[in-house]
Design a protein around this motif. Structure first.
Motif, PDB file in Angstrom:
ATOM      1  N   ALA A 340      34.663  23.092  42.542  1.00 28.31           N
ATOM      2  CA  ALA A 340      34.190  24.103  41.590  1.00 28.31           C
ATOM      3  C   ALA A 340      33.201  25.043  42.270  1.00 28.31           C
ATOM      4  N   THR A 341      33.655  25.695  43.321  1.00 33.69           N
ATOM      5  CA  THR A 341      32.788  26.532  44.148  1.00 33.69           C
ATOM      6  C   THR A 341      32.775  27.974  43.646  1.00 33.69           C
ATOM      7  N   ASP A 342      31.832  28.739  44.139  1.00 32.69           N
ATOM      8  CA  ASP A 342      31.766  30.161  43.777  1.00 32.69           C
ATOM      9  C   ASP A 342      33.054  30.878  44.158  1.00 32.69           C
ATOM     10  N   SER A 343      33.592  30.580  45.333  1.00 29.82           N
ATOM     11  CA  SER A 343      34.812  31.257  45.773  1.00 29.82           C
ATOM     12  C   SER A 343      36.004  30.858  44.919  1.00 29.82           C
ATOM     13  N   ALA A 344      36.055  29.590  44.509  1.00 27.67           N
ATOM     14  CA  ALA A 344      37.140  29.158  43.623  1.00 27.67           C
ATOM     15  C   ALA A 344      37.068  29.903  42.303  1.00 27.67           C
ATOM     16  N   TYR A 345      35.869  30.000  41.754  1.00 25.10           N
ATOM     17  CA  TYR A 345      35.713  30.713  40.490  1.00 25.10           C
ATOM     18  C   TYR A 345      36.064  32.186  40.627  1.00 25.10           C
ATOM     19  N   ALA A 346      35.719  32.796  41.744  1.00 22.38           N
ATOM     20  CA  ALA A 346      36.053  34.208  41.948  1.00 22.38           C
ATOM     21  C   ALA A 346      37.564  34.413  41.908  1.00 22.38           C
ATOM     22  N   HIS A 347      38.293  33.517  42.561  1.00 26.27           N
ATOM     23  CA  HIS A 347      39.755  33.582  42.550  1.00 26.27           C
ATOM     24  C   HIS A 347      40.298  33.364  41.146  1.00 26.27           C
ATOM     25  N   MET A 348      39.789  32.356  40.472  1.00 25.33           N
ATOM     26  CA  MET A 348      40.272  32.024  39.138  1.00 25.33           C
ATOM     27  C   MET A 348      40.005  33.159  38.148  1.00 25.33           C
ATOM     28  N   THR A 349      38.814  33.728  38.229  1.00 22.65           N
ATOM     29  CA  THR A 349      38.457  34.804  37.301  1.00 22.65           C
ATOM     30  C   THR A 349      39.290  36.047  37.552  1.00 22.65           C
ATOM     31  N   LYS A 350      39.531  36.357  38.821  1.00 25.78           N
ATOM     32  CA  LYS A 350      40.380  37.506  39.148  1.00 25.78           C
ATOM     33  C   LYS A 350      41.770  37.348  38.548  1.00 25.78           C
ATOM     34  N   LEU A 351      42.329  36.158  38.659  1.00 19.14           N
ATOM     35  CA  LEU A 351      43.658  35.930  38.094  1.00 19.14           C
ATOM     36  C   LEU A 351      43.604  35.886  36.568  1.00 19.14           C
ATOM     37  N   GLY A 352      42.467  35.405  36.003  1.00 18.66           N
ATOM     38  CA  GLY A 352      42.313  35.472  34.551  1.00 18.66           C
ATOM     39  C   GLY A 352      42.345  36.911  34.065  1.00 18.66           C
ATOM     40  N   GLU A 353      41.678  37.781  34.777  1.00 20.41           N
ATOM     41  CA  GLU A 353      41.691  39.204  34.441  1.00 20.41           C
ATOM     42  C   GLU A 353      43.101  39.770  34.542  1.00 20.41           C
ATOM     43  N   ARG A 354      43.814  39.337  35.575  1.00 19.52           N
ATOM     44  CA  ARG A 354      45.195  39.806  35.772  1.00 19.52           C
ATOM     45  C   ARG A 354      46.107  39.298  34.655  1.00 19.52           C
ATOM     46  N   LEU A 355      45.934  38.043  34.247  1.00 21.05           N
ATOM     47  CA  LEU A 355      46.713  37.504  33.133  1.00 21.05           C
ATOM     48  C   LEU A 355      46.465  38.293  31.850  1.00 21.05           C
ATOM     49  N   ALA A 356      45.183  38.509  31.546  1.00 22.71           N
ATOM     50  CA  ALA A 356      44.831  39.221  30.320  1.00 22.71           C
ATOM     51  C   ALA A 356      45.407  40.634  30.326  1.00 22.71           C
ATOM     52  N   ALA A 357      45.310  41.306  31.473  1.00 22.75           N
ATOM     53  CA  ALA A 357      45.818  42.672  31.563  1.00 22.75           C
ATOM     54  C   ALA A 357      47.330  42.709  31.384  1.00 22.75           C
ATOM     55  N   GLY A 358      48.034  41.755  31.968  1.00 19.41           N
ATOM     56  CA  GLY A 358      49.484  41.720  31.835  1.00 19.41           C
ATOM     57  C   GLY A 358      49.935  41.489  30.406  1.00 19.41           C
ATOM     58  N   ILE A 359      49.258  40.572  29.717  1.00 16.17           N
ATOM     59  CA  ILE A 359      49.610  40.300  28.318  1.00 16.17           C
ATOM     60  C   ILE A 359      49.309  41.514  27.450  1.00 16.17           C
ATOM     61  N   ARG A 360      48.147  42.137  27.687  1.00 15.37           N
ATOM     62  CA  ARG A 360      47.804  43.330  26.905  1.00 15.37           C
ATOM     63  C   ARG A 360      48.809  44.455  27.124  1.00 15.37           C
ATOM     64  N   ALA A 361      49.291  44.574  28.341  1.00 11.55           N
ATOM     65  CA  ALA A 361      50.257  45.640  28.635  1.00 11.55           C
ATOM     66  C   ALA A 361      51.537  45.447  27.829  1.00 11.55           C
TER      67      ALA A 361
END
Length: 452
Positions: A340-361
């Protein structure tokens, strides 16, 4: 906005159910066999909530992939409903579990890792004193007892639509503004309305009124409501006001981050500067091994120590023989330091943003009255036009028929989404290609539903 043809939805769901059942003969046979030994054919009732009449049966899970007994391989966005938020069997956790298993699992004694884990938790979440539990339910149960003990007050307060595991006092709801034992509350040990007060999330006037008589030992809340309602976000300024009202009333504030830990390395609490008296964390903290922890301020910790650890004290109702076992503490240490590192969270959050954007589109393209919410690595979509502010609004907007269709459609195409509340998680092993595949499947489901 584009309406849903309910007869078409029914036909599509029937076809997807047939496809699901026919493609999983081994899971179906095992489910039928289980009727003779497992109540309802599953080890826990909620496992029956997977659509299709029976759940898939897991044979292997690694990273962001899960394989079932019929050989289907899924991109797993469910991730054990947060229990495997950092991926299935993270290598660092799997390795330390194997080593610790060879050295000893439990001994009813503390290990060095207990001290190290407590120090890591204090550094990460900002509360100096910690205790361990086996689940967030246990932790919340212990915390409510401690809050009553050190305040001398009988009541606790929760929010309508909250989720705090299976703690008796929290299985309460508002129906037409009246507190009631929540529907489906199995064999309640007592009427939860006797000891619990329940108000709507984001309703500061109701909260202030409920705290006014200074009988409430603690407010137990998630930073944002999750499981039972989908995500309900706090209004701007809500959390500072909640903290101010609890302090004025002499009421402890307990923040349960079991699901909102997806927000970042320090959870929603650190990301938004919350100031709880007690902090609860469970599920993913040990990388999939059952474990939980609760932290407290220096003031609360001193009061707990005086009442539980002083000469002649006798403690009942808190802890268990396997609490803080050596295996769980080793897994917690590995998770906190290597997974549960900072870098892991950065990756996870980036993909969370990508998921949300794709669904909204997709939603925008088809002019659908749906919305999407994101909390870091956690994304949820709901089939209602506006985000709810309260548990009542969230429940009123639920559409179980559309939920069922989407879950089946996704499962049949190798994408696993949490069935109870349309929740997706990105873990360190999730890839951009996985997100793109979800977008494709989600878009195809919408097109099929609309006949476009």
């Amino acid at each position: 906005m584009t309406p849903i043809d309910r007869s078409r939805l029914e036909r599509l769901t029937a076809a997807e159910t047939e496809r699901y059942v026919s493609a999983r003969p081994k899971a179906r046979a095992l489910f039928e066999r289980a009727q003779n030994s497992l109540v309802g054919g599953v080890p826990m009732q909620w496992m029956s909530e997977w659509p299709g009449g029976f759940p898939p049966v897991m044979t292997e899970a690694q990273g962001a992939r899960l394989t079932d007994i019929d050989g289907h391989r899924y991109i797993d966005f469910c991730l054990g409903d947060t229990g495997a938020m950092f991926g299935h069997s993270p290598p660092a956790v799997a390795a330390v579990v194997a080593r610790q298993a060879a050295k000893g699992l439990t001994a009813m004694l503390p290990s060095e890792n207990a001290v190290i884990v407590a120090e890591l938790l204090a550094e990460r979440f900002g509360l100096p004193f910690w205790q361990m539990a086996l689940s967030a339910t246990d932790a919340n149960r212990f915390v409510l007892r401690l809050a009553r003990e050190i305040t001398g007050r009988p009541k606790i307060l929760v929010f309508n639509g909250c989720y705090h595991g299976t703690v008796d006092e929290t299985i309460v709801s508002l129906e037409d503004g009246i507190p009631r034992s929540r529907r489906g509350n199995v064999g309640p040990a007592f009427d939860p309305t006797a000891d619990s007060r329940v108000v709507e999330f984001n309703d500061l006037a109701a909260l202030e009124a409920a705290l006014k008589d200074r009988q409430v030992a603690c407010v137990l809340t998630e930073p944002a409501l999750t499981n039972l309602t989908g995500v309900v976000l706090p209004d701007p300024g809500y959390h500072p006001a909640l903290r101010d009202l609890t302090r004025k009333a002499g009421t402890l504030l307990v923040i349960d981050e079991t699901h909102t830990i997806s927000t970042g390395p320090g959870g929603y609490t650190r990301a938004f500067g919350l100031e709880p008296d007690i902090f609860v964390l469970g599920k993913p903290i040990a990388g999939g091994i059952p474990a939980a922890a609760f932290g407290m301020t220096r003031e609360v910790g001193a009061k707990v120590r005086d009442r539980l650890y002083g000469p002649g004290t006798s403690v009942a109702g808190i802890g268990g023989t396997l609490t803080a076992n050596a295996l769980a503490l080793a897994a917690m240490r590995a998770t906190l330091t290597e997974v549960a590192t900072d870098s892991a969270y950065a990756h996870m959050t980036k993909l969370g943003e990508r998921l949300a954007a794709g669904i909204r589109a997709v939603i925008s393209r088809h002019d659908l009255p749906w919305y999407v919410t994101q909390l870091g690595a956690r994304v949820e979509y709901r089939f209602q036009p506006t985000p709810p502010r309260t548990g009542t609004e969230a429940r009123a907007g639920a559409d179980g028929a559309v939920d069922r269709f989407f879950h089946l459609w996704c499962l049949n195409r190798g994408v696993m989404v949490t069935p109870m509340h349309n929740m997706l998680l990105a873990c360190p092993a999730t890839s951009e290609a996985d997100v793109i595949r979800h977008d494709e499947v989600f878009g195809e489901a919408v097109a099929a539903l609309l006949g476009s």
